[in-house]
Design a protein around this motif. Structure first.
Motif, PDB file in Angstrom:
ATOM      1  N   ASN A   1       0.856  -1.189   0.000  1.00 43.67           N
ATOM      2  CA  ASN A   1       0.000   0.000   0.000  1.00 43.67           C
ATOM      3  C   ASN A   1       0.895   1.242   0.000  1.00 43.67           C
ATOM      4  OD1 ASN A   1      -1.704   2.146   0.511  1.00 43.67           O
ATOM      5  ND2 ASN A   1      -2.907   1.062   2.046  1.00 43.67           N
ATOM      6  N   THR A   2       1.045   1.861  -1.156  1.00 37.30           N
ATOM      7  CA  THR A   2       1.960   2.999  -1.293  1.00 37.30           C
ATOM      8  C   THR A   2       1.439   4.279  -0.643  1.00 37.30           C
ATOM      9  OG1 THR A   2       1.014   3.517  -3.460  1.00 37.30           O
ATOM     10  CG2 THR A   2       2.956   2.090  -3.431  1.00 37.30           C
ATOM     11  N   GLU A   3       0.218   4.284  -0.163  1.00 36.50           N
ATOM     12  CA  GLU A   3      -0.331   5.477   0.494  1.00 36.50           C
ATOM     13  C   GLU A   3       0.180   5.645   1.924  1.00 36.50           C
ATOM     14  OE1 GLU A   3      -4.576   5.414   0.150  1.00 36.50           O
ATOM     15  OE2 GLU A   3      -4.507   5.341  -2.036  1.00 36.50           O
ATOM     16  N   LYS A   4       0.876   4.659   2.454  1.00 34.02           N
ATOM     17  CA  LYS A   4       1.328   4.707   3.847  1.00 34.02           C
ATOM     18  C   LYS A   4       2.817   5.079   3.891  1.00 34.02           C
ATOM     19  CE  LYS A   4      -2.587   2.332   5.239  1.00 34.02           C
ATOM     20  NZ  LYS A   4      -3.281   1.626   6.241  1.00 34.02           N
ATOM     21  N   SER A   5       3.115   6.266   3.357  1.00 32.68           N
ATOM     22  CA  SER A   5       4.506   6.703   3.186  1.00 32.68           C
ATOM     23  C   SER A   5       5.217   6.975   4.514  1.00 32.68           C
ATOM     24  CB  SER A   5       4.564   7.935   2.290  1.00 32.68           C
ATOM     25  OG  SER A   5       3.806   8.986   2.862  1.00 32.68           O
ATOM     26  N   GLY A   6       4.496   7.403   5.525  1.00 30.86           N
ATOM     27  CA  GLY A   6       5.123   7.655   6.817  1.00 30.86           C
ATOM     28  C   GLY A   6       5.644   6.379   7.444  1.00 30.86           C
ATOM     29  N   THR A   7       4.846   5.333   7.404  1.00 27.11           N
ATOM     30  CA  THR A   7       5.270   4.037   7.941  1.00 27.11           C
ATOM     31  C   THR A   7       6.413   3.481   7.112  1.00 27.11           C
ATOM     32  OG1 THR A   7       3.028   3.613   8.751  1.00 27.11           O
ATOM     33  CG2 THR A   7       4.493   1.713   8.542  1.00 27.11           C
ATOM     34  N   LYS A   8       6.350   3.652   5.797  1.00 29.10           N
ATOM     35  CA  LYS A   8       7.427   3.193   4.909  1.00 29.10           C
ATOM     36  C   LYS A   8       8.752   3.820   5.328  1.00 29.10           C
ATOM     37  CE  LYS A   8       8.899   3.599   0.061  1.00 29.10           C
ATOM     38  NZ  LYS A   8       9.813   4.706  -0.089  1.00 29.10           N
ATOM     39  N   LYS A   9       8.739   5.118   5.560  1.00 30.90           N
ATOM     40  CA  LYS A   9       9.957   5.826   5.947  1.00 30.90           C
ATOM     41  C   LYS A   9      10.485   5.321   7.295  1.00 30.90           C
ATOM     42  CE  LYS A   9      11.780  10.491   6.414  1.00 30.90           C
ATOM     43  NZ  LYS A   9      11.514  11.918   6.300  1.00 30.90           N
ATOM     44  N   LEU A  10       9.585   5.088   8.246  1.00 29.23           N
ATOM     45  CA  LEU A  10      10.010   4.578   9.554  1.00 29.23           C
ATOM     46  C   LEU A  10      10.614   3.182   9.445  1.00 29.23           C
ATOM     47  CD1 LEU A  10       7.108   5.710  11.916  1.00 29.23           C
ATOM     48  CD2 LEU A  10       9.454   6.571  11.880  1.00 29.23           C
ATOM     49  N   LEU A  11       9.979   2.304   8.665  1.00 31.66           N
ATOM     50  CA  LEU A  11      10.516   0.953   8.500  1.00 31.66           C
ATOM     51  C   LEU A  11      11.883   0.977   7.821  1.00 31.66           C
ATOM     52  CD1 LEU A  11       7.295  -1.009   7.481  1.00 31.66           C
ATOM     53  CD2 LEU A  11       8.686  -1.388   9.540  1.00 31.66           C
TER      54      LEU A  11
ATOM     55  N   GLY B   1      14.060   3.324   8.021  1.00 30.77           N
ATOM     56  CA  GLY B   1      15.005   3.785   9.032  1.00 30.77           C
ATOM     57  C   GLY B   1      15.300   2.728  10.084  1.00 30.77           C
ATOM     58  N   ASP B   2      14.273   2.019  10.526  1.00 35.02           N
ATOM     59  CA  ASP B   2      14.463   0.980  11.544  1.00 35.02           C
ATOM     60  C   ASP B   2      15.335  -0.163  11.040  1.00 35.02           C
ATOM     61  OD1 ASP B   2      12.980   2.304  13.475  1.00 35.02           O
ATOM     62  OD2 ASP B   2      11.108   1.273  12.978  1.00 35.02           O
ATOM     63  N   TYR B   3      15.219  -0.490   9.764  1.00 37.88           N
ATOM     64  CA  TYR B   3      15.979  -1.608   9.202  1.00 37.88           C
ATOM     65  C   TYR B   3      17.190  -1.173   8.386  1.00 37.88           C
ATOM     66  CZ  TYR B   3      12.471  -4.938  10.669  1.00 37.88           C
ATOM     67  OH  TYR B   3      11.646  -5.732  11.428  1.00 37.88           O
ATOM     68  N   ASN B   4      17.321   0.125   8.148  1.00 41.70           N
ATOM     69  CA  ASN B   4      18.422   0.650   7.340  1.00 41.70           C
ATOM     70  C   ASN B   4      18.466  -0.020   5.960  1.00 41.70           C
ATOM     71  OD1 ASN B   4      20.524   2.464   6.954  1.00 41.70           O
ATOM     72  ND2 ASN B   4      22.068   0.974   7.592  1.00 41.70           N
ATOM     73  N   VAL B   5      17.275  -0.134   5.344  1.00 35.48           N
ATOM     74  CA  VAL B   5      17.157  -0.701   4.000  1.00 35.48           C
ATOM     75  C   VAL B   5      16.180   0.146   3.207  1.00 35.48           C
ATOM     76  CG1 VAL B   5      17.583  -3.087   4.746  1.00 35.48           C
ATOM     77  CG2 VAL B   5      15.229  -2.249   4.588  1.00 35.48           C
ATOM     78  N   TYR B   6      16.233   0.018   1.898  1.00 35.02           N
ATOM     79  CA  TYR B   6      15.218   0.611   1.039  1.00 35.02           C
ATOM     80  C   TYR B   6      14.135  -0.437   0.834  1.00 35.02           C
ATOM     81  CZ  TYR B   6      18.412   4.414   0.028  1.00 35.02           C
ATOM     82  OH  TYR B   6      19.244   5.493   0.139  1.00 35.02           O
ATOM     83  N   THR B   7      12.898  -0.009   0.851  1.00 36.60           N
ATOM     84  CA  THR B   7      11.800  -0.942   0.637  1.00 36.60           C
ATOM     85  C   THR B   7      11.721  -1.333  -0.836  1.00 36.60           C
ATOM     86  OG1 THR B   7      10.296   0.935   0.432  1.00 36.60           O
ATOM     87  CG2 THR B   7      10.412  -0.133   2.589  1.00 36.60           C
ATOM     88  N   LYS B   8      11.020  -2.427  -1.078  1.00 41.84           N
ATOM     89  CA  LYS B   8      10.826  -2.927  -2.430  1.00 41.84           C
ATOM     90  C   LYS B   8       9.360  -2.778  -2.812  1.00 41.84           C
ATOM     91  CE  LYS B   8      14.588  -6.174  -1.841  1.00 41.84           C
ATOM     92  NZ  LYS B   8      15.117  -7.485  -2.162  1.00 41.84           N
ATOM     93  N   SER B   9       9.096  -2.765  -4.088  1.00 39.25           N
ATOM     94  CA  SER B   9       7.717  -2.590  -4.569  1.00 39.25           C
ATOM     95  C   SER B   9       6.946  -3.904  -4.493  1.00 39.25           C
ATOM     96  CB  SER B   9       7.723  -2.091  -6.007  1.00 39.25           C
ATOM     97  OG  SER B   9       8.164  -3.124  -6.867  1.00 39.25           O
ATOM     98  N   ALA B  10       5.635  -3.788  -4.566  1.00 38.18           N
ATOM     99  CA  ALA B  10       4.761  -4.961  -4.541  1.00 38.18           C
ATOM    100  C   ALA B  10       5.082  -5.908  -5.707  1.00 38.18           C
ATOM    101  CB  ALA B  10       3.299  -4.524  -4.599  1.00 38.18           C
ATOM    102  N   GLU B  11       5.481  -5.337  -6.827  1.00 43.92           N
ATOM    103  CA  GLU B  11       5.803  -6.159  -7.997  1.00 43.92           C
ATOM    104  C   GLU B  11       7.009  -7.059  -7.748  1.00 43.92           C
ATOM    105  OE1 GLU B  11       5.278  -2.727  -8.233  1.00 43.92           O
ATOM    106  OE2 GLU B  11       3.212  -3.069  -8.837  1.00 43.92           O
ATOM    107  N   GLU B  12       7.871  -6.679  -6.808  1.00 43.69           N
ATOM    108  CA  GLU B  12       9.063  -7.476  -6.508  1.00 43.69           C
ATOM    109  C   GLU B  12       8.789  -8.592  -5.500  1.00 43.69           C
ATOM    110  OE1 GLU B  12      12.876  -4.980  -6.276  1.00 43.69           O
ATOM    111  OE2 GLU B  12      11.281  -3.524  -5.862  1.00 43.69           O
ATOM    112  N   LEU B  13       7.605  -8.588  -4.891  1.00 40.43           N
ATOM    113  CA  LEU B  13       7.263  -9.598  -3.890  1.00 40.43           C
ATOM    114  C   LEU B  13       7.203 -10.978  -4.542  1.00 40.43           C
ATOM    115  CD1 LEU B  13       6.310 -10.026  -0.899  1.00 40.43           C
ATOM    116  CD2 LEU B  13       3.982  -9.881  -1.790  1.00 40.43           C
TER     117      LEU B  13
END
Length: 109
Positions: A70-80, A82-94
Motif C-alpha cells: 500500500n503505497t499510500e502509507k509513506s510515513g510508515t514506509k519511511k520509519l521501516l 530507518g528501523d531496518y536501514n534498508v530501502y523498501t521494495k515494490s509490490a511487484e518485486e514480492l
C-alpha cells in the motif's frame, strides 16, 4: 472507548498510529522463532503486527526485505526503512508465493 481511539488517531503525528498500517512478517530462514522475535522488537517500537508465519517454500533474497503493498502509507514506509536501514521494495518485486494481503510484508532470511 472508540471515540478516544478515533481522537488519538486523528491527533497523532506518528504514522504507526494515524496510518494504521497492516504488517506481516515471514521467516524464510532456518532460524526457528525469528519472525516472532522480530514481532516483539517491532511492537516495542509501536508497530502493530498482524501476521507472523513461516514463508512458503521458495527463493528469497538474503537478509531483510520489506515490500510496500500500500503505497499510500509513506510515513510508515519511511520509519521501516530507518528501523531496518534498508530501502523498501515494490509490490511487484514480492515473490509470487506470498499474498499481497497486508500494507507491508517483511521477509527475514
Amino acid at each position: 472507548s472508540s471515540i478516544q481511539q478515533c481522537l488519538k488517531k486523528q491527533l497523532s503525528s506518528d504514522p504507526r498510529v494515524y496510518e494504521e498500517p497492516t504488517i506481516a512478517i515471514y521467516n524464510a530462514s532456518d532460524t526457528d522463532g525469528l519472525a516472532s522475535s522480530e514481532k516483539a522488537k517491532l511492537e516495542e517500537k509501536g508497530y502493530t503486527i498482524n501476521l507472523v508465519d513461516n514463508a512458503p517454500e521458495g527463493e528469497y533474497p538474503e537478509g531483510t526485505s520489506i515490500y510496500v503493498i500500500n503505497t499510500e502509507k509513506s510515513g510508515t514506509k519511511k520509519l521501516l526503512e530507518g528501523d531496518y536501514n534498508v530501502y523498501t521494495k515494490s509490490a511487484e518485486e514480492l515473490p509470487a508465493t506470498i499474498a499481497k494481503e497486508y500494507d507491508f510484508i517483511i521477509i527475514l532470511n
